[in-house]
Design a protein around this motif. Structure first.
Motif, PDB file in Angstrom:
ATOM      1  N   LYS A   1     -10.268  -8.337  18.702  1.00  0.00           N
ATOM      2  CA  LYS A   1      -9.456  -7.184  19.088  1.00  0.00           C
ATOM      3  C   LYS A   1     -10.160  -5.878  18.737  1.00  0.00           C
ATOM      4  CE  LYS A   1      -5.165  -9.700  18.093  1.00  0.00           C
ATOM      5  NZ  LYS A   1      -3.944  -9.739  17.229  1.00  0.00           N
ATOM      6  N   VAL A   2     -10.014  -4.901  19.620  1.00  0.00           N
ATOM      7  CA  VAL A   2     -10.464  -3.547  19.342  1.00  0.00           C
ATOM      8  C   VAL A   2      -9.255  -2.638  19.516  1.00  0.00           C
ATOM      9  CG1 VAL A   2     -11.204  -3.185  21.736  1.00  0.00           C
ATOM     10  CG2 VAL A   2     -12.089  -1.701  19.931  1.00  0.00           C
ATOM     11  N   TYR A   3      -9.132  -1.661  18.616  1.00  0.00           N
ATOM     12  CA  TYR A   3      -7.993  -0.745  18.655  1.00  0.00           C
ATOM     13  C   TYR A   3      -8.486   0.580  19.251  1.00  0.00           C
ATOM     14  CZ  TYR A   3      -5.577  -4.203  15.894  1.00  0.00           C
ATOM     15  OH  TYR A   3      -4.994  -5.381  15.466  1.00  0.00           O
ATOM     16  N   VAL A   4      -8.011   0.858  20.453  1.00  0.00           N
ATOM     17  CA  VAL A   4      -8.468   2.019  21.208  1.00  0.00           C
ATOM     18  C   VAL A   4      -7.576   3.217  20.899  1.00  0.00           C
ATOM     19  CG1 VAL A   4      -8.884   2.994  23.494  1.00  0.00           C
ATOM     20  CG2 VAL A   4      -9.412   0.582  23.037  1.00  0.00           C
ATOM     21  N   ILE A   5      -8.201   4.274  20.388  1.00  0.00           N
ATOM     22  CA  ILE A   5      -7.483   5.516  20.089  1.00  0.00           C
ATOM     23  C   ILE A   5      -7.805   6.537  21.173  1.00  0.00           C
ATOM     24  CG2 ILE A   5      -7.116   7.372  18.434  1.00  0.00           C
ATOM     25  CD1 ILE A   5      -8.075   5.552  16.234  1.00  0.00           C
ATOM     26  N   THR A   6      -6.777   6.958  21.888  1.00  0.00           N
ATOM     27  CA  THR A   6      -6.946   7.994  22.900  1.00  0.00           C
ATOM     28  C   THR A   6      -6.315   9.272  22.381  1.00  0.00           C
ATOM     29  OG1 THR A   6      -6.827   6.343  24.674  1.00  0.00           O
ATOM     30  CG2 THR A   6      -6.525   8.655  25.293  1.00  0.00           C
ATOM     31  N   VAL A   7      -7.078  10.358  22.431  1.00  0.00           N
ATOM     32  CA  VAL A   7      -6.569  11.642  21.945  1.00  0.00           C
ATOM     33  C   VAL A   7      -6.845  12.709  22.991  1.00  0.00           C
ATOM     34  CG1 VAL A   7      -8.704  11.904  20.598  1.00  0.00           C
ATOM     35  CG2 VAL A   7      -6.780  13.411  20.150  1.00  0.00           C
ATOM     36  N   TYR A   8      -5.783  13.426  23.357  1.00  0.00           N
ATOM     37  CA  TYR A   8      -5.886  14.517  24.327  1.00  0.00           C
ATOM     38  C   TYR A   8      -5.982  15.837  23.570  1.00  0.00           C
ATOM     39  CZ  TYR A   8      -4.526  11.037  27.783  1.00  0.00           C
ATOM     40  OH  TYR A   8      -4.492   9.920  28.584  1.00  0.00           O
ATOM     41  N   VAL A   9      -7.006  16.630  23.896  1.00  0.00           N
ATOM     42  CA  VAL A   9      -7.252  17.856  23.140  1.00  0.00           C
ATOM     43  C   VAL A   9      -7.474  19.032  24.078  1.00  0.00           C
ATOM     44  CG1 VAL A   9      -8.281  16.527  21.261  1.00  0.00           C
ATOM     45  CG2 VAL A   9      -9.761  17.528  22.999  1.00  0.00           C
ATOM     46  N   LYS A  10      -7.225  20.239  23.587  1.00  0.00           N
ATOM     47  CA  LYS A  10      -7.429  21.461  24.363  1.00  0.00           C
ATOM     48  C   LYS A  10      -8.922  21.723  24.575  1.00  0.00           C
ATOM     49  CE  LYS A  10      -3.467  23.536  22.000  1.00  0.00           C
ATOM     50  NZ  LYS A  10      -3.051  24.644  21.092  1.00  0.00           N
ATOM     51  N   ASP A  11      -9.232  22.333  25.701  1.00  0.00           N
ATOM     52  CA  ASP A  11     -10.628  22.717  25.925  1.00  0.00           C
ATOM     53  C   ASP A  11     -10.892  24.161  25.507  1.00  0.00           C
ATOM     54  OD1 ASP A  11      -9.458  24.207  27.934  1.00  0.00           O
ATOM     55  OD2 ASP A  11     -10.525  23.230  29.597  1.00  0.00           O
ATOM     56  N   ARG A  12      -9.874  24.793  24.895  1.00  0.00           N
ATOM     57  CA  ARG A  12     -10.034  26.128  24.322  1.00  0.00           C
ATOM     58  C   ARG A  12      -9.356  26.130  22.949  1.00  0.00           C
ATOM     59  NH1 ARG A  12     -11.554  30.039  28.131  1.00  0.00           N
ATOM     60  NH2 ARG A  12     -11.027  31.662  26.625  1.00  0.00           N
ATOM     61  N   ALA A  13      -9.838  27.028  22.090  1.00  0.00           N
ATOM     62  CA  ALA A  13      -9.277  27.135  20.741  1.00  0.00           C
ATOM     63  C   ALA A  13      -9.011  28.587  20.404  1.00  0.00           C
ATOM     64  CB  ALA A  13     -10.234  26.522  19.714  1.00  0.00           C
ATOM     65  N   THR A  14      -7.909  28.823  19.683  1.00  0.00           N
ATOM     66  CA  THR A  14      -7.597  30.169  19.214  1.00  0.00           C
ATOM     67  C   THR A  14      -7.931  30.260  17.734  1.00  0.00           C
ATOM     68  OG1 THR A  14      -5.832  30.467  20.837  1.00  0.00           O
ATOM     69  CG2 THR A  14      -5.775  31.878  18.886  1.00  0.00           C
ATOM     70  N   TYR A  15      -8.840  31.167  17.395  1.00  0.00           N
ATOM     71  CA  TYR A  15      -9.306  31.326  16.020  1.00  0.00           C
ATOM     72  C   TYR A  15      -8.625  32.538  15.379  1.00  0.00           C
ATOM     73  CZ  TYR A  15     -12.906  28.105  17.606  1.00  0.00           C
ATOM     74  OH  TYR A  15     -13.561  27.021  18.130  1.00  0.00           O
ATOM     75  N   ASN A  16      -8.356  32.408  14.083  1.00  0.00           N
ATOM     76  CA  ASN A  16      -7.656  33.449  13.338  1.00  0.00           C
ATOM     77  C   ASN A  16      -8.593  34.149  12.356  1.00  0.00           C
ATOM     78  OD1 ASN A  16      -5.085  32.627  14.460  1.00  0.00           O
ATOM     79  ND2 ASN A  16      -5.202  30.878  13.066  1.00  0.00           N
ATOM     80  N   SER A  17      -8.394  35.454  12.192  1.00  0.00           N
ATOM     81  CA  SER A  17      -9.100  36.188  11.134  1.00  0.00           C
ATOM     82  C   SER A  17      -8.369  35.935   9.819  1.00  0.00           C
ATOM     83  CB  SER A  17      -9.128  37.679  11.453  1.00  0.00           C
ATOM     84  OG  SER A  17      -7.822  38.239  11.329  1.00  0.00           O
ATOM     85  N   PRO A  18      -8.957  36.279   8.667  1.00  0.00           N
ATOM     86  CA  PRO A  18      -8.304  36.020   7.382  1.00  0.00           C
ATOM     87  C   PRO A  18      -6.922  36.671   7.260  1.00  0.00           C
ATOM     88  CG  PRO A  18     -10.604  36.567   7.034  1.00  0.00           C
ATOM     89  CD  PRO A  18     -10.320  36.822   8.478  1.00  0.00           C
ATOM     90  N   ASN A  19      -6.758  37.878   7.757  1.00  0.00           N
ATOM     91  CA  ASN A  19      -5.469  38.585   7.725  1.00  0.00           C
ATOM     92  C   ASN A  19      -5.592  39.840   8.596  1.00  0.00           C
ATOM     93  OD1 ASN A  19      -6.532  40.798   6.003  1.00  0.00           O
ATOM     94  ND2 ASN A  19      -6.555  39.237   4.398  1.00  0.00           N
ATOM     95  N   LYS A  20      -4.530  40.645   8.633  1.00  0.00           N
ATOM     96  CA  LYS A  20      -4.509  41.810   9.519  1.00  0.00           C
ATOM     97  C   LYS A  20      -5.511  42.891   9.134  1.00  0.00           C
ATOM     98  CE  LYS A  20      -0.623  43.969   7.053  1.00  0.00           C
ATOM     99  NZ  LYS A  20       0.770  44.455   7.195  1.00  0.00           N
ATOM    100  N   GLY A  21      -6.140  42.758   7.980  1.00  0.00           N
ATOM    101  CA  GLY A  21      -7.172  43.711   7.586  1.00  0.00           C
ATOM    102  C   GLY A  21      -8.531  43.379   8.171  1.00  0.00           C
TER     103      GLY A  21
END
Length: 240
Positions: free
Chosen positions: A123-143
């Protein structure tokens, strides 16, 4: 002086000999406790996480210091095998694996058992994962603000003011995503890459299915074989 040096060398050697002898003596007296069945049989993975990472060089302005940030690394999760994505557009969407998702339809990550004569237990356990092709990155804070004048190509500032924002949205570099296999019992298991699979926990290419063997290394009762399980990871990108 020579006598003192010789004594020091002899003393150091004696200490080393005593330490080794003591350690060996202690090990001879140890009795290892067999792991319970619930521990040594546990090779289950609960999900697979995928993350994107971006290094920002001189693209963030530190407002309070009135200067640019030389280097800032940010990592964002873009999908897990426990998530579902729904096509909320009015057009069919073709995913990175060629799968077509019609308007209103959903696709869900999963872990499914398939037959494989070469895998442990067949047996093989197949893991399928759907992911975004874009990412939103955050700065440390509003400063700290991403500055649109420092970016080129396909980028989007989120709710910008004066062309600056705490967040920026960028395409994911699909050959440099980070995969993490989440185990029920990570303390008693090790994960081995099969056939040069992409290394987990580091940026790599998951454009093709990757296989990993999970081995339970708990202390076994006499006559009991080691428990293993083979996983195949399939990462599918959808419009983010």
């Amino acid at each position: 002086m020579l006598k003192d040096k010789l004594l020091k060398k002899i003393g150091a050697g004696a200490i080393l000999f005593c330490a080794v002898w003591t350690l060996a003596s202690c090990e001879r007296g140890l009795v290892f406790e067999e792991a319970p069945e619930s521990t040594y049989t546990q090779v289950e993975a609960t999900r697979f996480d995928v993350k994107a990472r971006e290094l920002f060089e001189n693209k963030i302005f530190a407002v309070n210091w009135n200067q640019w940030v030389d280097n800032y690394m940010n990592t964002q999760t873009i999908g897990t095998s426990a998530e579902t994505w729904k096509n909320e557009t009015d057009k069919a969407v073709t995913l990175s694996n060629g799968q077509v998702v019609k308007p209103g339809e959903s696709v869900s990550g999963s872990i499914k058992e398939e037959s494989d004569s070469k895998a442990p237990g067949g047996k093989v356990y197949v893991i399928t994962v759907y992911v975004k092709d874009r990412a939103t990155y955050n700065s440390p804070n509003k400063g700290f603000l991403f500055d649109g004048s420092k970016f080129t190509g396909d980028f989007k500032l989120v709710n910008p003011e004066n062309n600056r924002s705490e967040q920026v949205n960028l395409p994911v570099r699909k050959n440099e995503v980070i995969g993490e296999l989440v185990l029920v019992n990570p303390w008693d298991c090790v994960v081995e890459r099969i056939d040069g699979a992409t290394e987990l926990g580091k940026p790599g290419d998951f454009s093709q299915p990757q296989r990993y063997l999970v081995k339970n290394i708990a202390y076994l009762p006499e006559g009991v074989s080691q428990h293993t399980r083979l996983y195949e990871v399939r990462v599918v990108f959808y419009p983010g």
